[in-house]
Scaffold this motif. Structure first.
Motif, PDB file in Angstrom:
ATOM      1  N   SER A 160      75.478  -9.325 -15.615  1.00  0.00           N
ATOM      2  CA  SER A 160      76.846  -9.197 -16.116  1.00  0.00           C
ATOM      3  C   SER A 160      77.874  -9.503 -15.027  1.00  0.00           C
ATOM      4  N   LYS A 161      77.632  -8.998 -13.829  1.00  0.00           N
ATOM      5  CA  LYS A 161      78.542  -9.259 -12.707  1.00  0.00           C
ATOM      6  C   LYS A 161      78.578 -10.749 -12.378  1.00  0.00           C
ATOM      7  N   HIS A 162      77.410 -11.376 -12.382  1.00  0.00           N
ATOM      8  CA  HIS A 162      77.323 -12.805 -12.097  1.00  0.00           C
ATOM      9  C   HIS A 162      78.131 -13.607 -13.118  1.00  0.00           C
ATOM     10  N   GLU A 163      77.960 -13.295 -14.390  1.00  0.00           N
ATOM     11  CA  GLU A 163      78.637 -14.062 -15.436  1.00  0.00           C
ATOM     12  C   GLU A 163      80.143 -13.836 -15.414  1.00  0.00           C
ATOM     13  N   LYS A 167      83.100 -16.845 -14.892  1.00  0.00           N
ATOM     14  CA  LYS A 167      84.223 -16.989 -15.823  1.00  0.00           C
ATOM     15  C   LYS A 167      85.566 -16.780 -15.126  1.00  0.00           C
ATOM     16  N   LYS A 168      85.586 -15.919 -14.127  1.00  0.00           N
ATOM     17  CA  LYS A 168      86.820 -15.636 -13.398  1.00  0.00           C
ATOM     18  C   LYS A 168      87.226 -16.802 -12.498  1.00  0.00           C
ATOM     19  N   VAL A 169      86.251 -17.435 -11.869  1.00  0.00           N
ATOM     20  CA  VAL A 169      86.547 -18.423 -10.831  1.00  0.00           C
ATOM     21  C   VAL A 169      86.763 -19.827 -11.394  1.00  0.00           C
ATOM     22  N   VAL A 170      85.939 -20.241 -12.337  1.00  0.00           N
ATOM     23  CA  VAL A 170      85.969 -21.633 -12.800  1.00  0.00           C
ATOM     24  C   VAL A 170      87.065 -21.815 -13.847  1.00  0.00           C
TER      25      VAL A 170
END
Length: 247
Positions: A160-163, A167-170
């Motif tokens: 969940s943290k990875h996803e 989504k936040k960065v790209v």
């Protein structure tokens, strides 16, 4: 570099590999990352990723995916900021179940264990596996390399943290959040390519990756040949030793 597949292993990455290959892209998956850039990744992970080195490594590759690229996707994206990013995903429970089945198969696959324990390239691959899969499993020492999957709760939190980070960065225009069950449509629209006549592939069903790799992947086939040569040499050595003992 054209595409980063930032999804974690067992989110449909092998299906994505097959789909992107059918669309004409050159894909570097876990085996290619190890085979062609294993030493470079060892240096990157131990000394810290350098954007210039990543650019040199992957400038002529169309697509990167799976470990260690999924863990260091952001560093690769910084090296190639104009590429498109595909975040493959699936629900947490089926993901963990598939992940557990995958590593359970790795534990029980006799040929894979022989390659890892008895060949030079297989031993290097196993060391690379240990270095790049520490988020998911703990691995014992040579020659057994016992694999133990981390607990479900911690792994699902990590997923969940990875996803969320992807989504936040790209930027949204460069990102596709993708379920492989959605087939060609969203993928081809995102990549601005025509939908192929070929049916959408589905790979690694039921954690069948090892069998599929041995049939299809040229790197795995080379590792198998190395195992055969090793076993023949060991048999010859033992036969000669027995001959000398009874002379």
């Amino acid at each position: 570099m054209k595409i980063i597949v930032a999804g974690l292993p067992k989110t449909g990455t092998k299906t994505m590999n097959a789909a992107l290959t059918l669309l004409g892209f050159e894909v570097y998956d876990w085996l290619e990352n190890f085979w062609y850039f294993g030493d470079e990744w060892k240096k990157q992970i131990r000394q810290g990723c350098k954007i210039y080195d990543l650019r040199q490594m992957y400038e002529n590759v169309d697509v990167v995916m799976d470990t260690p690229c999924d863990e260091y996707w952001q560093e690769i994206w910084e090296a190639f900021p104009d590429v498109k990013v595909i975040l493959t995903t699936r629900d947490d429970k089926s993901w963990f179940r598939s992940l557990w089945q995958h590593f359970d198969q790795a534990r029980s696959d006799f040929v894979n264990r022989l390659i890892s324990a008895l060949t030079y390239s297989g031993l290097k691959a196993q060391q690379h596996f240990i270095m790049t899969h520490g988020r998911f499993v703990s691995v014992g020492s040579w020659p057994l390399f016992r694999i133990k999957t981390h607990n479900e709760e911690s792994l699902c939190r990590m997923k969940s943290k990875h996803e969320r980070q992807v989504k936040k960065v790209v930027p949204k225009k460069q990102l596709l959040v993708y379920h492989v069950k959605d087939g060609w449509g969203p993928l081809c629209d995102f990549l601005n390519v025509a939908v192929p006549i070929t049916p959408f592939p589905h790979k690694n069903k039921g954690a069948s990756l090892m069998v599929e790799w041995r049939k299809e992947n040229p790197i795995m086939q080379r590792l198998q040949k190395e195992l055969i040569v090793t076993l023949v040499c060991l048999f010859a050595f033992l036969t000669f030793g027995i001959f000398l003992a009874f002379m």
